[in-house]
Design an enzyme around this catalytic site. Structure first.
Site, PDB file in Angstrom:
ATOM      1  N   ASN A 147       0.810  -1.236   0.000  1.00  0.00           N
ATOM      2  CA  ASN A 147       0.000   0.000   0.000  1.00  0.00           C
ATOM      3  C   ASN A 147       0.840   1.282   0.000  1.00  0.00           C
ATOM      4  O   ASN A 147       0.456   2.272  -0.598  1.00  0.00           O
ATOM      5  CB  ASN A 147      -1.029  -0.006   1.135  1.00  0.00           C
ATOM      6  CG  ASN A 147      -0.412   0.013   2.499  1.00  0.00           C
ATOM      7  OD1 ASN A 147       0.677  -0.509   2.704  1.00  0.00           O
ATOM      8  ND2 ASN A 147      -1.088   0.614   3.456  1.00  0.00           N
ATOM      9  N   GLU A 245       4.280  -4.117  12.338  1.00  0.00           N
ATOM     10  CA  GLU A 245       3.353  -3.013  12.077  1.00  0.00           C
ATOM     11  C   GLU A 245       2.190  -3.630  11.303  1.00  0.00           C
ATOM     12  O   GLU A 245       2.330  -3.948  10.122  1.00  0.00           O
ATOM     13  CB  GLU A 245       4.039  -1.907  11.259  1.00  0.00           C
ATOM     14  CG  GLU A 245       5.269  -1.283  11.919  1.00  0.00           C
ATOM     15  CD  GLU A 245       4.919  -0.352  13.085  1.00  0.00           C
ATOM     16  OE1 GLU A 245       3.733  -0.251  13.461  1.00  0.00           O
ATOM     17  OE2 GLU A 245       5.852   0.263  13.627  1.00  0.00           O
ATOM     18  N   CYS A 279      -3.347   1.584   6.453  1.00  0.00           N
ATOM     19  CA  CYS A 279      -3.549   0.894   7.732  1.00  0.00           C
ATOM     20  C   CYS A 279      -4.223   1.816   8.743  1.00  0.00           C
ATOM     21  O   CYS A 279      -4.941   1.360   9.620  1.00  0.00           O
ATOM     22  CB  CYS A 279      -2.203   0.414   8.274  1.00  0.00           C
ATOM     23  SG  CYS A 279      -0.980   1.736   8.332  1.00  0.00           S
TER      24      CYS A 279
HETATM   25  P1  NAD Z   1       0.196  -9.039   3.724  1.00  0.00           P
HETATM   26  O1  NAD Z   1       0.276  -9.393   5.167  1.00  0.00           O
HETATM   27  O2  NAD Z   1      -0.624  -9.895   2.845  1.00  0.00           O
HETATM   28  O3  NAD Z   1       1.669  -9.013   3.085  1.00  0.00           O
HETATM   29  C1  NAD Z   1       2.715  -8.262   3.633  1.00  0.00           C
HETATM   30  C2  NAD Z   1       4.048  -8.842   3.154  1.00  0.00           C
HETATM   31  O4  NAD Z   1       4.184 -10.170   3.662  1.00  0.00           O
HETATM   32  C3  NAD Z   1       4.163  -8.963   1.633  1.00  0.00           C
HETATM   33  O5  NAD Z   1       5.492  -8.693   1.260  1.00  0.00           O
HETATM   34  C4  NAD Z   1       3.822 -10.419   1.388  1.00  0.00           C
HETATM   35  O6  NAD Z   1       4.382 -10.924   0.196  1.00  0.00           O
HETATM   36  C5  NAD Z   1       4.452 -11.077   2.601  1.00  0.00           C
HETATM   37  N1  NAD Z   1       3.879 -12.373   2.949  1.00  0.00           N
HETATM   38  C6  NAD Z   1       2.612 -12.795   2.757  1.00  0.00           C
HETATM   39  N2  NAD Z   1       2.470 -14.059   3.221  1.00  0.00           N
HETATM   40  C7  NAD Z   1       3.672 -14.414   3.724  1.00  0.00           C
HETATM   41  C8  NAD Z   1       4.157 -15.592   4.366  1.00  0.00           C
HETATM   42  N3  NAD Z   1       3.377 -16.639   4.568  1.00  0.00           N
HETATM   43  N4  NAD Z   1       5.450 -15.617   4.747  1.00  0.00           N
HETATM   44  C9  NAD Z   1       6.237 -14.543   4.551  1.00  0.00           C
HETATM   45  N5  NAD Z   1       5.839 -13.398   3.960  1.00  0.00           N
HETATM   46  C10 NAD Z   1       4.570 -13.343   3.560  1.00  0.00           C
HETATM   47  O7  NAD Z   1      -0.266  -7.512   3.680  1.00  0.00           O
HETATM   48  P2  NAD Z   1      -0.620  -6.640   2.401  1.00  0.00           P
HETATM   49  O8  NAD Z   1      -1.907  -7.142   1.827  1.00  0.00           O
HETATM   50  O9  NAD Z   1       0.557  -6.531   1.516  1.00  0.00           O
HETATM   51  O10 NAD Z   1      -0.842  -5.199   3.089  1.00  0.00           O
HETATM   52  C11 NAD Z   1      -2.027  -4.813   3.704  1.00  0.00           C
HETATM   53  C12 NAD Z   1      -1.967  -4.989   5.210  1.00  0.00           C
HETATM   54  O11 NAD Z   1      -0.820  -4.305   5.745  1.00  0.00           O
HETATM   55  C13 NAD Z   1      -3.154  -4.361   5.920  1.00  0.00           C
HETATM   56  O12 NAD Z   1      -3.584  -5.216   6.938  1.00  0.00           O
HETATM   57  C14 NAD Z   1      -2.599  -3.076   6.503  1.00  0.00           C
HETATM   58  O13 NAD Z   1      -3.287  -2.586   7.637  1.00  0.00           O
HETATM   59  C15 NAD Z   1      -1.214  -3.510   6.856  1.00  0.00           C
HETATM   60  N6  NAD Z   1      -0.336  -2.346   6.983  1.00  0.00           N
HETATM   61  C16 NAD Z   1       0.056  -1.959   8.225  1.00  0.00           C
HETATM   62  C17 NAD Z   1       0.837  -0.824   8.382  1.00  0.00           C
HETATM   63  C18 NAD Z   1       1.266  -0.335   9.735  1.00  0.00           C
HETATM   64  O14 NAD Z   1       2.134   0.525   9.785  1.00  0.00           O
HETATM   65  N7  NAD Z   1       0.708  -0.823  10.828  1.00  0.00           N
HETATM   66  C19 NAD Z   1       1.221  -0.106   7.250  1.00  0.00           C
HETATM   67  C20 NAD Z   1       0.800  -0.541   6.001  1.00  0.00           C
HETATM   68  C21 NAD Z   1       0.030  -1.670   5.879  1.00  0.00           C
END
Ligand code: NAD
Length: 528
Positions: A147, A245, A279
């Protein structure tokens, strides 16, 4: 947005989510590639750590200058692969990072300087001193979401490198080309020494667990709570510490004395910037009943003025969603709300005539906490608005969530705003603004409850990247042959220590303690 090709399962095709056109192809790293990168980063660590903060800062400042030289290319790419308008790419992705590098390349030396621990007891202080020295950890892995594909990973990477760690970075596969641009910025633009920084485009499931196990010494993960928990489990098996995060369901509380124009503009921006894929976006608004109707109608009016489409001429406010799965989640949440009695006042559909993953900014009323849209993270352009009668009720509703990332309170009364902010369970609460503090590099970004562990940005975020080693020094210079707490144990030693216990409680007892040592001849002889 990215898809794997059927003919080449190890090749990822990057797609523009506004037009569904191909942007490029990237080879996916295997689990073996990941292990190799970690081993190379581990081997590069001692030399990088030895450069010191100022030596390392030079590379990061060069990378910053490279970003400035290529700012239009970077914003174009972010907009094309991720969907957000270029203005948002500039303000929420690029600006934060150039500012963070500039500020922390100066400040890090002070934050990471060793410090003396003042020892309070004169008995200890007379022969001992203690200090904290901040040591880099080793290899840090940075795993990031799509995002904010530039600013989120860069802020973790910059802090990790500045503190003296080497880094293995895995961007989200949906924004693989932006991940490779970060690699270019740091390795070509910054000229980082070989082995210090690695970028791996890999599918989360297929890449194995090497990024969460030793020799990795810290995991900096930003993403969903669901995936965060899985990674936390792997890291916990090896006691590898993490910064997590994670997701949010951020509330906005609008008090009866709020500035209506300000609060409605804030609600519309907070809910729909980056197409709601934030987020910390306004995921639910609670509005005092006395201004509920006017608040809702102004929000609808301002939402209907938003221009949706692909940013070609800088005349678009809202781009497409970044991928099809997220669009499906938004549709499911809206459908669930409608089935349970909610009403759509505007939006609630894919706009006709647009090919990509667009969804119209949507205002919902008649919502309640039985609906997914009020309890689960929607992560899309949806603003559900619910009335409240008392502050007590507003706080209860705001805290009725497994998440606790950010929140906002809207009021003309600063004291009231602060009092409410203290009662809301969130890592950050803003008064009369929402979410924007992610752009302030010196304030902490952090989640309570299932929104995360640890912090990024701020001095505290930089300190996540080091180990505060304690060194205790002896100043008795051979004068004392033994410590009070050493062998041999005896009745005399017991009596002396009893006095010492009293002396630790109050300085008034110190003379009696010293006298007790002096009068116990045998004991004294063993000390000196
Ligand atoms: P996601 O959890 O699907 O993926 C995040 C990362 O993890 C990606 O690089 C993905 O390829 C990797 N990943 C996915 N499955 C994995 C696994 N089994 N093992 C290792 N790595 C894996 O999240 P997303 O859809 O990319 O992003 C959206 C989410 O991120 C939302 O929930 C949002 O709230 C959160 N977010 C949080 C913050 C914060 O600062 N708190 C900031 C931005 C986004």
């Amino acid at each position: 947005m990215a898809r794997k090709t059927n003919s080449h399962p190890d090749v990822l095709v990057s797609i523009n989510p506004a037009t569904l056109e191909r942007l490029g192809e990237v080879r996916l790293a295997s689990a073996e590639d990941v292990r190799r990168a970690v081993a190379e980063a581990d081997a590069a660590f001692p030399a990088w750590a030895a450069l010191g903060v100022e030596g390392r800062a030079k590379y990061l400042l060069r990378a910053r200058d490279y970003i400035l030289e290529h700012v239009d290319d970077i914003c174009d790419l972010i907009s094309k692969e991720n969907g957000k308008p270029r203005l948002e790419a500039l303000s929420a992705e690029v600006f934060l990072i150039t500012d963070l590098i500039t500020y922390y390349c100066k400040r890090a030396k002070e934050v990471l300087a060793e410090r003396t621990i003042p020892l309070h007891n004169p008995l200890i202080r007379s022969i001992k001193s203690s200090k904290i020295v901040y040591e880099p950890l080793g290899v840090v892995s940075v795993v990031s979401p799509w995002n904010y594909p530039f600013s989120i990973p860069m802020s973790g990477i910059v802090f990790a490198l500045l503190a003296g760690n080497t880094v293995v970075f895995k961007p989200a596969s949906d924004t693989a080309l932006i991940g490779l641009k970060i690699d270019e910025v740091l390795r070509k633009g910054g000229g980082l020494p070989e082995g210090v920084f690695h970028t791996l485009i890999a599918s989360g499931r297929a890449m194995g667990t090497a990024l969460f196990e030793p020799p990795v010494r810290k995991v900096v993960f930003t993403g969903s709570t669901e995936v965060g928990k899985k990674i936390q489990e792997v890291a916990a098996r090896h006691l590898v510490p993490t910064v997590m995060e994670l997701g949010g369901k951020d509330p906005m509380i609008v008090c009866e004395d709020a500035d209506l124009d300000l609060a409605t503009s804030g609600a519309v921006w907070g809910a729909f910037m980056n197409c709601g894929q934030v987020c910390a976006s306004v995921e639910r608004a609670y509005v005092h009943r006395s201004l509920f109707d006017r608040f809702v109608s102004l929000c609808v009016e301002k939402t209907q003025r938003l221009r949706i489409g692909q940013d070609v001429n800088h005349d678009v406010d809202i781009g497409p969603m970044a991928n099809e799965e997220q669009l499906a989640t938004v549709e499911a949440h809206v459908q669930d709300a409608l089935a349970k009695g909610a009403r759509v006042l505007c939006g609630g559909r894919r706009p006709p005539g647009l090919r990509g993953y667009f969804y119209e900014p949507t205002v919902l009323v008649d919502v309640n906490h039985s609906m997914r849209v009020m309890t689960e993270e929607t992560f899309g352009p949806v603003l559900p608005i619910m009335p409240f009668d008392t502050e007590e009720e507003a706080v209860r509703l705001a805290n009725d969530s497994i998440f606790g990332l950010t929140a906002s309170v809207w009021t003309r009364d600063r004291e009231r705003g602060e009092a409410l902010a203290r009662r809301i369970q969130a890592g950050t609460v803003t008064v009369n603004d929402h979410a924007y503090t992610y752009g302030i590099c010196e304030t902490p970004w952090q989640g309570m409850k299932e929104s995360g562990i640890g912090r990024s940005h701020s001095d505290e975020g930089l300190l996540e990247m080091v180990f505060p080693k304690h060194i205790n020094l002896d100043h008795s210079f051979g004068f004392m042959k033994r410590r009070m707490w050493w062998f041999p144990y005896s009745r005399e030693a017991y009596e002396v220590q009893k006095m010492a216990v009293r002396a630790f409680v109050s300085l008034r007892n110190v003379p009696r303690f010293l006298a007790s040592v002096a009068t116990r001849g045998d004991y004294r002889r063993t000390l000196y």
